[in-house]
Design an enzyme around this catalytic site. Sequence first.
Site, PDB file in Angstrom:
ATOM      1  CD  GLU A 363      -3.256  -1.025   1.680  1.00  0.00           C
ATOM      2  OE1 GLU A 363      -3.920   0.018   1.839  1.00  0.00           O
ATOM      3  OE2 GLU A 363      -3.906  -2.106   1.901  1.00  0.00           O
TER       4      GLU A 363
HETATM    5  N1  CAA Z   1      -6.976  11.385  -4.075  1.00  0.00           N
HETATM    6  C1  CAA Z   1      -7.402  11.846  -5.225  1.00  0.00           C
HETATM    7  N2  CAA Z   1      -6.522  12.088  -6.255  1.00  0.00           N
HETATM    8  C2  CAA Z   1      -5.133  11.851  -6.240  1.00  0.00           C
HETATM    9  C3  CAA Z   1      -4.702  11.564  -5.180  1.00  0.00           C
HETATM   10  C4  CAA Z   1      -5.427  11.269  -3.933  1.00  0.00           C
HETATM   11  N3  CAA Z   1      -4.934  10.903  -2.860  1.00  0.00           N
HETATM   12  N4  CAA Z   1      -3.054  11.654  -5.414  1.00  0.00           N
HETATM   13  C5  CAA Z   1      -3.160  11.909  -6.615  1.00  0.00           C
HETATM   14  N5  CAA Z   1      -4.451  12.109  -7.071  1.00  0.00           N
HETATM   15  C6  CAA Z   1      -4.412  12.780  -8.580  1.00  0.00           C
HETATM   16  C7  CAA Z   1      -3.851  14.048  -8.763  1.00  0.00           C
HETATM   17  O1  CAA Z   1      -4.587  14.965  -8.343  1.00  0.00           O
HETATM   18  C8  CAA Z   1      -3.637  13.964 -10.042  1.00  0.00           C
HETATM   19  O2  CAA Z   1      -4.762  14.342 -10.877  1.00  0.00           O
HETATM   20  P1  CAA Z   1      -4.738  15.045 -12.235  1.00  0.00           P
HETATM   21  O3  CAA Z   1      -3.976  14.174 -13.214  1.00  0.00           O
HETATM   22  O4  CAA Z   1      -6.089  15.259 -12.647  1.00  0.00           O
HETATM   23  O5  CAA Z   1      -4.167  16.538 -12.068  1.00  0.00           O
HETATM   24  C9  CAA Z   1      -3.354  12.581 -10.505  1.00  0.00           C
HETATM   25  O6  CAA Z   1      -3.960  11.783  -9.425  1.00  0.00           O
HETATM   26  C10 CAA Z   1      -1.903  11.938 -10.619  1.00  0.00           C
HETATM   27  O7  CAA Z   1      -1.217  12.661  -9.324  1.00  0.00           O
HETATM   28  P2  CAA Z   1       0.310  12.662  -9.126  1.00  0.00           P
HETATM   29  O8  CAA Z   1       1.147  13.522 -10.511  1.00  0.00           O
HETATM   30  O9  CAA Z   1       0.632  13.012  -7.769  1.00  0.00           O
HETATM   31  O10 CAA Z   1       0.527  11.039  -9.185  1.00  0.00           O
HETATM   32  P3  CAA Z   1       1.912  10.097  -9.485  1.00  0.00           P
HETATM   33  O11 CAA Z   1       1.880   9.389 -10.738  1.00  0.00           O
HETATM   34  O12 CAA Z   1       3.082  10.975  -9.390  1.00  0.00           O
HETATM   35  O13 CAA Z   1       1.826   9.199  -8.413  1.00  0.00           O
HETATM   36  C11 CAA Z   1       2.177   8.396  -6.047  1.00  0.00           C
HETATM   37  C12 CAA Z   1       1.955   9.455  -7.093  1.00  0.00           C
HETATM   38  C13 CAA Z   1       1.656   8.962  -4.660  1.00  0.00           C
HETATM   39  C14 CAA Z   1       3.584   7.804  -6.211  1.00  0.00           C
HETATM   40  C15 CAA Z   1       1.151   7.108  -6.480  1.00  0.00           C
HETATM   41  O14 CAA Z   1       1.763   6.640  -7.889  1.00  0.00           O
HETATM   42  C16 CAA Z   1       1.198   6.027  -5.351  1.00  0.00           C
HETATM   43  O15 CAA Z   1       0.501   6.200  -4.311  1.00  0.00           O
HETATM   44  N6  CAA Z   1       1.898   4.979  -5.654  1.00  0.00           N
HETATM   45  C17 CAA Z   1       2.011   3.766  -4.820  1.00  0.00           C
HETATM   46  C18 CAA Z   1       0.973   2.862  -5.203  1.00  0.00           C
HETATM   47  C19 CAA Z   1       0.615   2.025  -3.995  1.00  0.00           C
HETATM   48  O16 CAA Z   1       0.527   2.236  -2.885  1.00  0.00           O
HETATM   49  N7  CAA Z   1       0.493   0.615  -4.638  1.00  0.00           N
HETATM   50  C20 CAA Z   1      -0.085  -0.223  -3.593  1.00  0.00           C
HETATM   51  C21 CAA Z   1      -0.656  -1.326  -4.111  1.00  0.00           C
HETATM   52  S1  CAA Z   1      -1.970  -2.248  -3.195  1.00  0.00           S
HETATM   53  C22 CAA Z   1      -1.162  -2.979  -2.068  1.00  0.00           C
HETATM   54  O17 CAA Z   1      -0.325  -3.279  -1.627  1.00  0.00           O
HETATM   55  C23 CAA Z   1      -2.650  -4.051  -1.418  1.00  0.00           C
HETATM   56  C24 CAA Z   1      -1.864  -5.119  -0.601  1.00  0.00           C
HETATM   57  O18 CAA Z   1      -1.209  -6.020  -0.867  1.00  0.00           O
HETATM   58  C25 CAA Z   1      -2.535  -5.266   0.635  1.00  0.00           C
END
Ligand code: CAA
Length: 379
Positions: A363
């Site tokens: 996550e």
């Molecule tokens: N809420 C709503 N919208 C959001 C947001 C949020 N928290 N964060 C970003 N956005 C939106 C932005 O506003 C932006 O919108 P626009 O394109 O309309 O402007 C868009 O999303 C892109 O935002 P970023 O440019 O900030 O996105 P990014 O590509 O740079 O990525 C990141 C940001 C935080 C690194 C994200 O990719 C991320 O969280 N990566 C990690 C993924 C992750 O946690 N994976 C876990 C998998 S699930 C898991 O692990 C389950 C399990 O086993 C238990």
Amino acid sequence: MIFDLTEDHLMMRKMVRDFAEKECGPGAEERDENEEFSVDLWKKAGELGLAGVTFPEEYGGVGADYISYAITVEELSRVDASVGVTISAHASLCANPINMFGNEAQKKKYLTPLATGEKLGAFGLTEPMAGSDASGTRTTAVRDGDFYILNGSKIFITNAYYADTYVVTAQMDKSKGNRGIAAFIVEKGMPGFSFGKKEKKMGIRSSATYELVFEDVRVPAENLLGQEGQGFKVAMQTLDYGRIGIASQALGIAQGAYEQAMKYTKERVQFGKAISEFQNTQFKLADMATQIEAARLLVYQAAYLASQHKPVSKAAAMAKLFASETAMAVTTMGVQLHGGYGYTREYPAERMMRDAKITEIYEGTSEVQRMVIAASILK
Ligand code: CAA
């Protein structure tokens, strides 16, 4: 910030602690050894309402707040972190996006059996080429009349194989980047949807982790979750809340490891006295207790904000970052305090240390949490 837990929170803590100690504790070591997911435990947790703590009663949930949810995952993980993540992935990552973005028909059809525990849920976001860079999804969805056709694969999916309902993201228009992604509700048994490799993991070995494979899977158009192009936001918002669950899991692991270390150091005699009487032990226990207390405040604060429908992104990332690093530090100290016995499977200390590591990874890694926090404080 000082938290007075309510009577309801305290009752929840007692109920989940009893369940965890009586039902989850006895087989935890064996399930870890055999990498065996327990359907029976999942069903029993569902019967107690643990599958749907925060969801509205009209959709089969308990209608409790996020602090009750944090306590639930914490208490399960204090005894068995695999059971903790089963509930967290189910509730935070599958039922919750349906609750947040689903229409009435989707909530009736999918949220209700998830919230009652009749069905188990999972979330498919991660792919071989899209881990931290979650917008790099290569799974595709193409509209075809009343269906979307999904092709591709997802990896490291918690609860997969056993889960009935999956929230899955797919790219519909690569030229639009993250705005081309859509989220879908996919059911186990849909033709073309199968399971690939089962992961052999360092920790949380009795939670299920599989690959999802989509080969021309025809998903009914009514299973689109939110709008086309909204899938990345669905995933990001889902993770904002999900991180409270993983922070709670980390907190529970740390608490469990601390209690085990406390018990052991009072019993273990060396140089003629219990090792808890040595200042080295006492300082370690004091550090463990302090870090856990700080983590708990961050976790409950994030949960409180979620209950108040306030923005949680930064608070959840801080809670997960701090609680997961606390879990790693505390479980490492726990093993050290057990000495040679801590390195064997005779005591739960080593399982807790192995279980703790994943909380710094899934996550969103600790590095991703720092990205989220930095983006929030710099904007
Ligand atoms: N809420 C709503 N919208 C959001 C947001 C949020 N928290 N964060 C970003 N956005 C939106 C932005 O506003 C932006 O919108 P626009 O394109 O309309 O402007 C868009 O999303 C892109 O935002 P970023 O440019 O900030 O996105 P990014 O590509 O740079 O990525 C990141 C940001 C935080 C690194 C994200 O990719 C991320 O969280 N990566 C990690 C993924 C992750 O946690 N994976 C876990 C998998 S699930 C898991 O692990 C389950 C399990 O086993 C238990």
